[in-house]
Write a protein that holds these residues in place. Structure first.
Motif, short mmCIF file in Angstrom:
data_model
loop_
_atom_site.label_atom_id
_atom_site.label_comp_id
_atom_site.label_asym_id
_atom_site.label_seq_id
_atom_site.Cartn_x
_atom_site.Cartn_y
_atom_site.Cartn_z
N ASN A 1 0.87 -1.18 0.00
CA ASN A 1 0.00 0.00 0.00
C ASN A 1 0.90 1.23 0.00
O ASN A 1 1.22 1.79 1.04
CB ASN A 1 -0.91 -0.03 1.22
N GLU A 2 1.32 1.64 -1.18
CA GLU A 2 2.29 2.71 -1.32
C GLU A 2 1.73 3.84 -2.19
O GLU A 2 0.64 3.71 -2.75
CB GLU A 2 3.58 2.15 -1.94
N LYS A 3 2.49 4.93 -2.29
CA LYS A 3 2.03 6.08 -3.06
C LYS A 3 1.94 5.79 -4.56
O LYS A 3 1.06 6.29 -5.24
CB LYS A 3 2.97 7.27 -2.83
N HIS A 4 2.83 4.96 -5.05
CA HIS A 4 2.87 4.72 -6.50
C HIS A 4 2.24 3.40 -6.91
O HIS A 4 2.03 3.15 -8.11
CB HIS A 4 4.33 4.76 -6.98
N ARG A 5 1.88 2.54 -5.95
CA ARG A 5 1.24 1.26 -6.30
C ARG A 5 0.46 0.71 -5.10
O ARG A 5 0.85 0.88 -3.94
CB ARG A 5 2.28 0.24 -6.74
N VAL A 6 -0.65 0.05 -5.42
CA VAL A 6 -1.49 -0.57 -4.39
C VAL A 6 -1.98 -1.92 -4.92
O VAL A 6 -2.52 -2.00 -6.03
CB VAL A 6 -2.71 0.31 -4.02
N ILE B 1 0.95 3.81 -10.84
CA ILE B 1 1.07 5.03 -11.64
C ILE B 1 1.59 4.68 -13.04
O ILE B 1 2.58 3.96 -13.19
CB ILE B 1 2.02 6.03 -10.97
N ASP B 2 0.89 5.20 -14.04
CA ASP B 2 1.33 5.00 -15.42
C ASP B 2 2.45 5.99 -15.74
O ASP B 2 2.32 7.19 -15.50
CB ASP B 2 0.15 5.21 -16.37
N ARG B 3 3.53 5.49 -16.28
CA ARG B 3 4.69 6.35 -16.54
C ARG B 3 4.42 7.41 -17.59
O ARG B 3 4.96 8.52 -17.53
CB ARG B 3 5.87 5.48 -16.98
N ASP B 4 3.58 7.11 -18.56
CA ASP B 4 3.33 8.05 -19.66
C ASP B 4 2.35 9.15 -19.26
O ASP B 4 2.60 10.33 -19.45
CB ASP B 4 2.82 7.30 -20.89
N SER B 5 1.19 8.74 -18.70
CA SER B 5 0.14 9.72 -18.38
C SER B 5 0.20 10.22 -16.94
O SER B 5 -0.45 11.21 -16.59
CB SER B 5 -1.24 9.10 -18.62
#
Length: 284
Positions: free
Chosen positions: A29-34, A51-55
């Motif tokens: 449970n992190e800021k960039h992935r759950v 988080i998607d790297r492009d958008s």
């Protein structure tokens, strides 16, 4: 599915788990992935977003929608924060709602059982957000008194504070208000009759409200003054009425009719004439 961030994603997952009564866990449970997985070891339900790297959006990248577990009526994700969010409007419109009534509301609406402690914390959270911190508000009563006198010339506002019971602390005792417009309105256009009554305040602060009302030329109720006191006693009524006498220039009370609800402390004080030389006393 696309989300603005991890917080919005967690909120959506929590709402899902509560609505469908599913036991899930968030790990990692992190800021960039759950990663969300069912707590039942035999259930393959899975949800993963990052988080998607492009958008730079928070996107669901893996989802297995089938549950093989049984819904349960207890859920750790149904905490005080969620209860406060779900039932904010109901509790705000009914601030005297009982804790067991909130429990029953959660059970009927969400189908979940929650403890009294969670419901109490949820109610306190809502009351604090909508009413503010009442301890801080009490500490600023003297500022409020000064502001009333500055912005309403001729108005009376008095605060009585106890500095002796607990050294180093200013404890609230009495608060009195009589606006200048109400004074002039009673003196110039109301009948010579004043009614006194008191009631409990059922909010976070367990005080009592004392009021004085009159009758205008159309026989309608006319507010004159009010006070908030710690308890309704002979002393608090005496304090309230003494200020009222000075504001309305009542003197000995000749020609004035007083009405009360026969409340013991108020009635005894008026009958003994410790404040007014009563012209008439009538039970409401």
């Amino acid at each position: 599915m696309v989300f603005e961030g991890a917080n919005q994603f967690r909120k959506a997952v929590t709402d899902y788990a509560v609505e469908y009564m599913r036991q899930i866990k968030l790990r990692p449970n992190e800021k960039h992935r759950v990663r969300v997985k069912c707590k039942n070891a035999n259930c393959k339900w899975l949800l993963y977003a990052s988080i998607d790297r492009d958008s730079c959006d928070f996107i669901v990248k893996n989802y297995h929608p089938v549950h093989k577990c049984i819904p349960l009526n207890r859920n750790k994700l149904c905490n005080s924060k969620l209860i406060a969010r779900k039932f904010n409007d109901r509790i705000v419109s009914q601030p005297d709602i009982r804790i067991w009534e909130i429990q029953d509301l959660v059970r009927k609406t969400l189908g979940l059982y929650v403890g009294k402690t969670l419901c109490y914390r949820a109610k306190q959270r809502i009351m604090k957000e909508n009413m503010g911190d009442w301890k801080v508000e009490f500490a600023r009563l003297c500022d409020y008194e000064d502001m009333i006198k500055q912005t309403n010339p001729g108005s009376s506002c008095w605060v009585k504070i106890d500095k002796e019971t607990e050294p180093g602390k200013n404890l609230f005792v009495y608060f009195y208000v009589c606006f200048h417009a109400f004074k002039q309105g009673w003196l110039e256009g109301c009948r010579n009759i004043i009614g006194f009554d008191g009631c409990f305040l059922k909010g976070a602060c367990k005080c009592e409200l004392l009021v004085a009302v009159g009758k205008n030329g159309n026989n309608q109720m006319y507010p004159i003054a009010w006070a908030v006191v710690d308890t309704e006693t002979k002393h608090s009524w005496s304090w309230f009425i003494r200020y009222l006498i000075a504001d309305l220039n009542l003197g000995t009370g000749e020609g004035l009719t007083i009405m009360s609800d026969m409340q013991k402390s108020c009635y005894q004080m008026l009958r003994k004439g410790c404040v007014l030389d009563i012209y008439g006393v009538t039970g409401m």
